[in-house]
Design a protein around this motif. Sequence first.
Motif, PDB file in Angstrom:
ATOM      1  N   ARG A  39     -19.655  24.688   3.793  1.00  0.00           N
ATOM      2  CA  ARG A  39     -20.892  25.894   4.174  1.00  0.00           C
ATOM      3  C   ARG A  39     -21.322  26.813   3.556  1.00  0.00           C
ATOM      4  O   ARG A  39     -20.217  26.778   2.057  1.00  0.00           O
ATOM      5  N   GLU A  90     -25.425  21.538  10.032  1.00  0.00           N
ATOM      6  CA  GLU A  90     -25.568  23.006  11.501  1.00  0.00           C
ATOM      7  C   GLU A  90     -26.506  23.353  11.549  1.00  0.00           C
ATOM      8  O   GLU A  90     -27.626  23.736  10.963  1.00  0.00           O
ATOM      9  N   GLY A 155     -17.535  24.007  13.435  1.00  0.00           N
ATOM     10  CA  GLY A 155     -18.460  24.692  12.840  1.00  0.00           C
ATOM     11  C   GLY A 155     -19.676  25.615  14.291  1.00  0.00           C
ATOM     12  O   GLY A 155     -19.268  24.671  15.387  1.00  0.00           O
ATOM     13  N   SER A 186     -14.803  28.097  11.451  1.00  0.00           N
ATOM     14  CA  SER A 186     -15.785  28.735  10.396  1.00  0.00           C
ATOM     15  C   SER A 186     -16.272  29.493  11.480  1.00  0.00           C
ATOM     16  O   SER A 186     -16.977  29.566  12.184  1.00  0.00           O
TER      17      SER A 186
END
Length: 340
Positions: A39, A90, A155, A186
């Motif tokens: 990420r 994402e 996520g 996260s």
Amino acid sequence: MLAPFTCNLEGISTQTISKIGGLHKMLGLRDHGFVAIPRDSIQCLPECNSTNKLGASFETPCGRSLVKPVEYVELISSLRPNIWSALADEVPAWVSDKRNKTSVDRTVRWLDECIQLNRAGGSVFGSIVGGSSVQERERCAQEVANRNVSGYWIGIFGLGESMDERPALLNAVTDILEEEKPRLVSGLGLPEEVLQGVAAGIDIFDSTYIYHLTLGGFALTFPLDGVETNLSAFQLTNIGSDQTKINLRATMYRKDTSPIVENCKCYTCQNHTKAYINHLLNVHEMLAQILLEMHNTHHYLSFFHSVREAIKSGNFEQFRLKFSESKCYHLASEAAVACM
């Protein structure tokens, strides 16, 4: 609950790290646990060379970099982390339903590839996405829960969803996942966000909150002992803060010879004053960020300790409500003073 340690490995080849024996040996931190999550602070979007060649595209200081599952697993093999999560597609909260569905399908497919290619050992966490759609998050969580994973990485938080809609998104996922397997998230770093995550059943938090807080010259100051505050003792000198932090660049701290937080046990508070750090910040001394980050890290870890103690004593919900009430009181007081 764990707080993150971020390590920038740019410029170091994976072969070099592998020959050394992994991150633990290279950094000399053999007793520490490392978590590898693909990420970046900049949104990563998928790219496609062909139907069968999908990879995650990340923005880096050197440009865009396309990473396929096989390359990602090779990277993980060289780092040898204790925990690592599979690649995830994402997307922000405002994408179309079609794009969100594609994100879930792709993430599940990447998880299957990462599990099949896994030679890295360690605990593999399945990635769960779904944006602002409760249905897609539930579908992704169900798919991942059916795979052979050691835990879950949740996520796509901090990419456009509001605080009000977040509990439903978190609960939609955690209600499906096995309780005995850890859940890592996260994008949640603010104290109130952490408390929101804990209430939903999150175990581990990965965040850049402390880094960006320190970069801005802010210091954490909120109370830690049960969040007990004397609201009647509210002072006008606190105006401009949000009851969790203060801006040490402000001129009001130029002659303040008190520590950042009274009775704080960190090195910075034990040895230096607000005035000194204010001076370092305003003359752009590198020591300012070092001292400030030492305090912020200590305070943040102490906050997690307080949360754990509240859970052990069965008072977590009371702890969370007191924290929220103290912040709301402060903001209301600030608004009242501004109207005078």
